[in-house]
Scaffold this motif. Structure first.
Motif, PDB file in Angstrom:
ATOM      1  N   MET A   5      14.880   5.732   7.197  1.00 48.51           N
ATOM      2  CA  MET A   5      13.947   5.038   6.285  1.00 48.51           C
ATOM      3  C   MET A   5      12.595   4.896   6.963  1.00 48.51           C
ATOM      4  O   MET A   5      12.473   4.274   8.016  1.00 48.51           O
ATOM      5  N   MET A  40      18.288  10.596  -2.330  1.00 50.17           N
ATOM      6  CA  MET A  40      18.152  10.443  -0.880  1.00 50.17           C
ATOM      7  C   MET A  40      17.556  11.698  -0.258  1.00 50.17           C
ATOM      8  O   MET A  40      16.638  11.618   0.585  1.00 50.17           O
ATOM      9  N   ARG A  75      13.762  12.046   1.643  1.00 44.12           N
ATOM     10  CA  ARG A  75      13.594  12.477   3.037  1.00 44.12           C
ATOM     11  C   ARG A  75      12.441  13.449   3.205  1.00 44.12           C
ATOM     12  O   ARG A  75      11.928  13.625   4.316  1.00 44.12           O
ATOM     13  N   GLU A  80      20.317   0.227   2.454  1.00 44.36           N
ATOM     14  CA  GLU A  80      20.122   0.866   3.756  1.00 44.36           C
ATOM     15  C   GLU A  80      19.041   1.933   3.703  1.00 44.36           C
ATOM     16  O   GLU A  80      18.208   2.050   4.617  1.00 44.36           O
ATOM     17  N   HIS A  81      19.023   2.707   2.628  1.00 41.83           N
ATOM     18  CA  HIS A  81      18.054   3.792   2.505  1.00 41.83           C
ATOM     19  C   HIS A  81      16.916   3.457   1.544  1.00 41.83           C
ATOM     20  O   HIS A  81      16.033   4.290   1.321  1.00 41.83           O
ATOM     21  N   THR A  99      14.849  -4.244   3.602  1.00 43.68           N
ATOM     22  CA  THR A  99      14.243  -3.322   4.556  1.00 43.68           C
ATOM     23  C   THR A  99      13.437  -4.071   5.608  1.00 43.68           C
ATOM     24  O   THR A  99      13.448  -3.759   6.782  1.00 43.68           O
ATOM     25  N   THR A 137      27.293   5.608  -0.974  1.00 43.20           N
ATOM     26  CA  THR A 137      26.262   4.932  -0.187  1.00 43.20           C
ATOM     27  C   THR A 137      25.746   3.686  -0.887  1.00 43.20           C
ATOM     28  O   THR A 137      25.128   2.826  -0.258  1.00 43.20           O
TER      29      THR A 137
END
Length: 372
Positions: free
Chosen positions: A1, A69, A73, A102-103, A137, A170
């Motif tokens: 992240m 996701m 990236r 988390e992401h 985050t 996830t």
């Protein structure tokens, strides 16, 4: 992240083409200021809108989350909220939103937000999802989220509630809709996504046939006599019958009915939901056409009818109520003519008028799979 180095949280709204992109573009104008105000941490937000068909070929939430996701990236985004107007299902539930703290990812399905005040509800859902993801985050907390990102939608009487998430996913927080209210809400959202009002200009040949039928019927003395003799219940029956005929003809002729090749209960429920949205969408469009025909026929009757000629043919004086009765009956006759005229429309034109862009692509993909 990735974390922005200049104290700015970059939020990407990854939206399916057509309606989701339009909704995302409108909310992007006000989101930065609203998010900064609600965060209470002197944080700045940069909201970007990316229009991509990220749901192409699949409606599986875990697969879509992996796509989001992978897409994130490749960019310098801190948070990604994906919006689609397709109804998504997860473990037998109708999905509202999936969150991956988390992401920094969120997947939002618009239909469960309902057909009314969709822009406002979508903005509120995105705001709360972003604030939840940004908070997690920033703090780097671990474990299961304890907050309720959709707090204003969740309650004892609300159809939205939390649901379990598979261990292999996830996603760490999921909200779904259930019950009769949830079904009606997602049905309204699907109809809203289809934009039934586009059916009127989209069926130009059917509309031309209906207008021509109405114009001819209005000057026909036999139609005058029939309209004069019909009671209100019979006029209602004629209206319902003509509208039902038009709806049935469009669905059957353009092959709008969703047929599932999977006999599982979940797939049957999904097919029933799609077919219900089709009937309501086409029904609203046909009713709009019917009202429009009735108004046009009334104006035409006011212009063309002569009281002496009318009285000589029907042996009854021409009253103001006769104009309404005649235009009502002629609208039913014209609707039947429009149903016949719709056969001149291509199936693609009817689908384009009845369905959203993503729904058209979904059905085309299904037909391609069945043809292989």
């Amino acid at each position: 992240m990735r974390v922005s180095s200049q104290g700015v949280t970059v939020v990407a709204l990854l939206a399916d083409p057509d309606a989701p992109t339009e909704i995302a573009q409108r909310m992007a104008r006000v989101l930065p200021a609203r998010l900064a105000e609600k965060s209470g941490q002197r944080r700045r937000f940069d909201v970007q809108v990316i229009s991509e068909p990220f749901t192409a070929g699949t409606e599986d939430p875990p697969t879509l989350m992996r796509r989001i996701m992978d897409r994130a990236r490749t960019e310098n985004w801190d948070i990604v909220v994906a919006l689609t107007d397709l109804p998504l299902h997860a473990h037998g539930h109708k999905l509202v939103v999936d969150l991956d703290h988390e992401h920094g990812l969120a997947l939002l399905s618009l239909p469960p937000l309902g057909g009314l005040r969709l822009q406002t509800r979508a903005r509120q859902a995105v705001e709360e999802a972003v604030l939840s993801l940004a908070g997690r985050t920033a703090t780097g907390a671990e474990g299961s989220p304890s907050s309720q990102p959709l707090g204003r939608f969740v309650g004892p009487l609300a159809p939205v509630h939390r649901a379990n998430v598979g261990e292999e996913e996830t996603t760490d927080l999921r909200y779904v809709v259930s019950g009769p209210r949830g079904y009606l809400r997602i049905l309204g959202g699907m109809v809203r996504a289809n934009r039934p009002w586009r059916l009127v200009p989209g069926l130009s040949k059917a509309l031309a046939a209906a207008l021509a039928t109405g114009a001819v019927a209005t000057v026909n003395s036999t139609v005058w006599s029939l309209a004069e003799s019909l009671s209100v219940p019979r006029l209602v029956i004629a209206m319902v019958g003509s509208v039902a005929l038009m709806i049935g003809w469009l669905i059957v002729d353009a092959e709008l009915w969703h047929r599932s090749t999977d006999a599982s209960p979940e797939e049957r429920k999904r097919a029933g939901l799609y077919n219900a949205s089709t009937i309501v969408t086409v029904g609203i469009g046909v009713l709009v056409c019917y009202v429009g025909l009735m108004v046009i026929n009334l104006l035409w009757a006011l212009f063309i009818l002569n009281d002496r000629v009318f009285a000589s043919m029907t042996r009854a004086p021409l009253h103001a109520a006769d104009y309404w009765t005649l235009s009502w009956f002629v609208a039913s006759v014209a609707t039947v003519g429009g149903a016949l005229g719709s056969g001149l429309e291509s199936d693609e034109a009817v689908r384009a008028a009845a369905f959203s862009k993503r729904e058209q692509e979904r059905r085309s993909a299904l037909q391609g799979d069945e043809g292989e």
